[in-house]
Scaffold this motif. Structure first.
Motif, PDB file in Angstrom:
ATOM      1  N   THR A  96      32.883  84.202 -13.675  1.00 27.21           N
ATOM      2  CA  THR A  96      31.533  84.783 -13.692  1.00 27.21           C
ATOM      3  C   THR A  96      30.735  84.434 -14.946  1.00 27.21           C
ATOM      4  O   THR A  96      29.591  84.868 -15.083  1.00 27.21           O
ATOM      5  N   ARG A  97      31.294  83.655 -15.848  1.00 30.68           N
ATOM      6  CA  ARG A  97      30.646  83.397 -17.145  1.00 30.68           C
ATOM      7  C   ARG A  97      29.281  82.741 -17.022  1.00 30.68           C
ATOM      8  O   ARG A  97      28.346  83.120 -17.728  1.00 30.68           O
ATOM      9  N   LYS A  98      29.162  81.753 -16.156  1.00 29.66           N
ATOM     10  CA  LYS A  98      27.860  81.066 -16.040  1.00 29.66           C
ATOM     11  C   LYS A  98      26.792  82.003 -15.483  1.00 29.66           C
ATOM     12  O   LYS A  98      25.659  82.041 -15.992  1.00 29.66           O
ATOM     13  N   TRP A  99      27.137  82.770 -14.465  1.00 32.14           N
ATOM     14  CA  TRP A  99      26.172  83.715 -13.891  1.00 32.14           C
ATOM     15  C   TRP A  99      25.850  84.832 -14.888  1.00 32.14           C
ATOM     16  O   TRP A  99      24.722  85.308 -14.948  1.00 32.14           O
ATOM     17  N   ASN A 100      26.846  85.225 -15.663  1.00 30.56           N
ATOM     18  CA  ASN A 100      26.620  86.228 -16.690  1.00 30.56           C
ATOM     19  C   ASN A 100      25.605  85.732 -17.708  1.00 30.56           C
ATOM     20  O   ASN A 100      24.697  86.473 -18.100  1.00 30.56           O
ATOM     21  N   LEU A 101      25.743  84.482 -18.121  1.00 37.23           N
ATOM     22  CA  LEU A 101      24.784  83.925 -19.077  1.00 37.23           C
ATOM     23  C   LEU A 101      23.380  83.900 -18.476  1.00 37.23           C
ATOM     24  O   LEU A 101      22.406  84.232 -19.149  1.00 37.23           O
ATOM     25  N   VAL A 102      23.276  83.551 -17.208  1.00 40.09           N
ATOM     26  CA  VAL A 102      21.970  83.540 -16.536  1.00 40.09           C
ATOM     27  C   VAL A 102      21.356  84.940 -16.545  1.00 40.09           C
ATOM     28  O   VAL A 102      20.182  85.112 -16.908  1.00 40.09           O
ATOM     29  N   THR A 103      22.121  85.956 -16.165  1.00 45.20           N
ATOM     30  CA  THR A 103      21.562  87.319 -16.111  1.00 45.20           C
ATOM     31  C   THR A 103      21.231  87.838 -17.503  1.00 45.20           C
ATOM     32  O   THR A 103      20.244  88.559 -17.677  1.00 45.20           O
ATOM     33  N   LEU A 104      22.027  87.473 -18.499  1.00 45.59           N
ATOM     34  CA  LEU A 104      21.715  87.870 -19.875  1.00 45.59           C
ATOM     35  C   LEU A 104      20.433  87.207 -20.356  1.00 45.59           C
ATOM     36  O   LEU A 104      19.607  87.847 -21.026  1.00 45.59           O
ATOM     37  N   LEU A 105      20.235  85.941 -20.026  1.00 41.25           N
ATOM     38  CA  LEU A 105      19.011  85.243 -20.439  1.00 41.25           C
ATOM     39  C   LEU A 105      17.781  85.786 -19.718  1.00 41.25           C
ATOM     40  O   LEU A 105      16.705  85.898 -20.320  1.00 41.25           O
TER      41      LEU A 105
END
Length: 122
Positions: free
Chosen positions: A30-39
């Motif tokens: 989930t790391r890539k999607w997590n970065l997207v939602t954080l950004l």
């Protein structure tokens, strides 16, 4: 009928989004999607916040509009504060909630950036 559904939807969606922002970096899948939602969250807070006020969140704004349509006028300046009040009945210091929210967000963002962009060992 639509507004009561939207009220529950925002409670569930926004709460899950906040949890995902907080812990999504911990799991490789989930790391890539997590970065997207954080950004997206950072964009809302810090860029849209220039025009709408520091920490502006479009999810919170939409939820407040739904709740106002339902006759509720109980929102606070912070969705996290609002959620804590609804879940626990405790009226925490709003400034403290804002600081803790920001610290948790920044730690999550740093961890997500680090884990997404670190050099992979062979």
């Amino acid at each position: 009928m639509l507004y009561p559904f939207l009220n529950y939807f925002f409670f569930l969606f926004h709460t899950l989004l906040m949890l995902f922002n907080t812990v999504g970096w911990m799991f490789r899948a989930t790391r890539k999607w997590n970065l997207v939602t954080l950004l997206v969250t950072a964009f809302s807070w810090f860029v849209l916040g220039i025009w709408y006020g520091w920490g502006y969140c479009f999810c919170t704004d939409w939820h407040w509009k739904v709740r106002e349509h339902l006759g509720y006028h109980d929102h606070s300046d912070s969705y996290v504060h609002f959620l804590l009040l609804k879940l626990t009945g405790i009226n925490f210091n709003p400034r403290l909630v804002d600081y803790v929210t920001l610290i948790v967000f920044l730690i999550s963002l740093i961890m997500s950036l680090w884990l997404n962009f670190r050099k992979r060992k062979s």
